[in-house]
Write an enzyme that holds these catalytic residues in place. Structure first.
Site, PDB file in Angstrom:
ATOM      1  N   GLY A  65      -2.913  22.166  -7.745  1.00 20.78           N
ATOM      2  CA  GLY A  65      -3.889  21.198  -8.228  1.00 20.78           C
ATOM      3  C   GLY A  65      -5.140  21.046  -7.387  1.00 20.78           C
ATOM      4  O   GLY A  65      -5.909  20.096  -7.576  1.00 20.78           O
ATOM      5  N   HIS A  68       4.066  37.085  -3.954  1.00 17.15           N
ATOM      6  CA  HIS A  68       3.086  36.595  -2.978  1.00 17.15           C
ATOM      7  C   HIS A  68       3.851  35.803  -1.928  1.00 17.15           C
ATOM      8  O   HIS A  68       4.215  34.646  -2.148  1.00 17.15           O
ATOM      9  CB  HIS A  68       2.049  35.733  -3.711  1.00 17.15           C
ATOM     10  N   ASP A 117       4.710  32.902  -6.607  1.00 19.36           N
ATOM     11  CA  ASP A 117       4.350  32.201  -5.379  1.00 19.36           C
ATOM     12  C   ASP A 117       5.610  31.810  -4.612  1.00 19.36           C
ATOM     13  O   ASP A 117       6.289  30.840  -4.952  1.00 19.36           O
ATOM     14  CB  ASP A 117       3.532  30.946  -5.702  1.00 19.36           C
ATOM     15  N   SER A 126       0.404  32.739 -12.799  1.00 11.05           N
ATOM     16  CA  SER A 126       1.305  32.280 -11.750  1.00 11.05           C
ATOM     17  C   SER A 126       2.334  31.347 -12.375  1.00 11.05           C
ATOM     18  O   SER A 126       1.980  30.302 -12.943  1.00 11.05           O
ATOM     19  CB  SER A 126       0.535  31.528 -10.665  1.00 11.05           C
ATOM     20  N   MET A 129       7.228  30.325  -1.366  1.00  6.24           N
ATOM     21  CA  MET A 129       6.894  29.457  -0.230  1.00  6.24           C
ATOM     22  C   MET A 129       8.165  29.079   0.520  1.00  6.24           C
ATOM     23  O   MET A 129       9.194  28.792  -0.100  1.00  6.24           O
ATOM     24  CB  MET A 129       6.188  28.191  -0.723  1.00  6.24           C
ATOM     25  N   ASP A 135      -7.195  33.782  -6.145  1.00  5.82           N
ATOM     26  CA  ASP A 135      -6.087  32.885  -6.479  1.00  5.82           C
ATOM     27  C   ASP A 135      -6.390  31.468  -6.025  1.00  5.82           C
ATOM     28  O   ASP A 135      -6.574  31.222  -4.836  1.00  5.82           O
ATOM     29  CB  ASP A 135      -4.814  33.406  -5.786  1.00  5.82           C
ATOM     30  N   GLY A 136      -6.445  30.534  -6.997  1.00  4.57           N
ATOM     31  CA  GLY A 136      -6.553  29.128  -6.640  1.00  4.57           C
ATOM     32  C   GLY A 136      -7.679  28.388  -7.328  1.00  4.57           C
ATOM     33  O   GLY A 136      -8.842  28.740  -7.162  1.00  4.57           O
ATOM     34  N   GLY A 137      -7.328  27.413  -8.136  1.00  3.35           N
ATOM     35  CA  GLY A 137      -8.334  26.563  -8.762  1.00  3.35           C
ATOM     36  C   GLY A 137      -9.167  27.242  -9.822  1.00  3.35           C
ATOM     37  O   GLY A 137     -10.234  26.737 -10.198  1.00  3.35           O
ATOM     38  N   SER A 191      -2.107  26.555 -13.895  1.00  6.68           N
ATOM     39  CA  SER A 191      -2.232  25.501 -14.904  1.00  6.68           C
ATOM     40  C   SER A 191      -3.216  25.870 -16.004  1.00  6.68           C
ATOM     41  O   SER A 191      -3.080  25.422 -17.146  1.00  6.68           O
ATOM     42  CB  SER A 191      -2.662  24.184 -14.242  1.00  6.68           C
ATOM     43  N   HIS A 225       2.464  36.618 -11.298  1.00 10.05           N
ATOM     44  CA  HIS A 225       2.271  36.219  -9.903  1.00 10.05           C
ATOM     45  C   HIS A 225       3.380  35.255  -9.505  1.00 10.05           C
ATOM     46  O   HIS A 225       3.586  34.222 -10.146  1.00 10.05           O
ATOM     47  CB  HIS A 225       0.903  35.554  -9.747  1.00 10.05           C
ATOM     48  N   MET A 230      -7.729  33.926  -1.297  1.00 11.00           N
ATOM     49  CA  MET A 230      -7.333  32.578  -1.692  1.00 11.00           C
ATOM     50  C   MET A 230      -8.570  31.693  -1.826  1.00 11.00           C
ATOM     51  O   MET A 230      -9.395  31.625  -0.914  1.00 11.00           O
ATOM     52  CB  MET A 230      -6.372  31.974  -0.667  1.00 11.00           C
ATOM     53  N   MET A 263       4.235  33.687   0.848  1.00  9.10           N
ATOM     54  CA  MET A 263       3.670  32.669   1.738  1.00  9.10           C
ATOM     55  C   MET A 263       4.794  32.201   2.651  1.00  9.10           C
ATOM     56  O   MET A 263       5.233  31.053   2.607  1.00  9.10           O
ATOM     57  CB  MET A 263       3.089  31.526   0.913  1.00  9.10           C
ATOM     58  N   GLY A 301      -0.014  26.558  -0.719  1.00  6.06           N
ATOM     59  CA  GLY A 301       1.057  25.596  -0.517  1.00  6.06           C
ATOM     60  C   GLY A 301       0.968  24.333  -1.334  1.00  6.06           C
ATOM     61  O   GLY A 301       1.925  23.582  -1.433  1.00  6.06           O
ATOM     62  N   PHE A 302      -0.197  24.102  -1.971  1.00  5.25           N
ATOM     63  CA  PHE A 302      -0.370  22.884  -2.748  1.00  5.25           C
ATOM     64  C   PHE A 302      -0.999  23.210  -4.095  1.00  5.25           C
ATOM     65  O   PHE A 302      -2.010  23.920  -4.167  1.00  5.25           O
ATOM     66  CB  PHE A 302      -1.277  21.890  -2.015  1.00  5.25           C
TER      67      PHE A 302
END
Length: 218
Positions: free
Chosen positions: A146, A67, A36, A9, A38, A176-178, A199, A34, A138, A69, A143-144
């Site tokens: 970290g 993606h 993102d 991403s 928004m 997707d996420g973390g 990240s 990917h 997800m 959003m 939207g956020f």
């Protein structure tokens, strides 16, 4: 044995040098980029739109997953396809005619994805699974950046995997996420085909980070 795909991403990439970042992704063996998107309405933050995607499309031949959003994906699908998206992913939670949105994207000749927020049960996707190529689960709230991986999502991944396999469908499952190098194995073992990471890829040696994800075989 499933071949796991890696989708960096670019949200965590260096936006002052995106072409170089995409070249590193290519050298690392990334399968999908990917994107993102928004809009500040469906999610609180704003990122980028078709203009940025069009400008970086010339930098790589890796497929782009837009993606979306955004609150009104139906209004902008054509713009993202024209900008160079190969996959259009929309959210189950949007308050529009979802069947029409998926059909519209399909009519433009791209692959179609459906994203589910962490608190949206898999049952909400069942009516649409046969109409998509890709289910994006997800594992953080969109939207956020970290956020920490939500462990309870693992059961949803397993449920989706069992249903898709049981129905004999070829739909891929992305998460997707973390996702980090310390937790991605349990995501893959639960049934994911595609790992989306930001990240964990761009927060260091991009090539090595991608290769470390791809080294694992479930």
């Amino acid at each position: 044995m499933r071949r796991i795909k890696v989708a960096p991403s670019i949200l965590s990439a260096d936006f002052s040098n995106l072409c170089h970042e995409l070249e590193l992704c290519k050298r690392g063996g990334a399968d999908i980029i990917h994107l993102d998107v928004m809009d500040g309405h469906f999610v609180p933050n704003i990122t980028f739109g078709p203009v940025v995607i069009k400008s970086i499309r010339k930098c790589t031949d890796i497929p782009f997953d837009a993606h979306l959003m955004i609150e009104r994906p139906d209004k902008y699908i054509k713009d993202f396809v024209k900008a160079g998206a190969d996959i259009i992913t929309v959210h189950r939670e949007v308050e529009v005619d979802l069947e029409a949105v998926l059909r519209k994207a399909r009519n433009y000749g791209v692959e179609v994805g459906l994203a589910l927020n962490p608190d949206t049960p898999f049952d909400k996707a069942k009516d649409f699974v046969e109409s998509i190529d890709y289910l994006l689960i997800m594992s953080v709230y969109p939207g956020f950046a970290g956020q920490r991986f939500i462990e309870s999502v693992l059961s949803k991944i397993k449920e989706a995997r069992e249903y898709i396999d049981g129905e004999g469908l070829s739909v891929k499952i992305g998460v997707d996420g973390g996702i980090k190098h310390t937790n991605f194995r349990k995501v893959v073992d639960a049934g994911a085909d595609i790992i989306v990471a930001a990240s964990a890829i761009f927060g260091g040696d991009v090539i090595a980070n991608i290769k470390e994800f791809k080294r694992y075989t479930p």
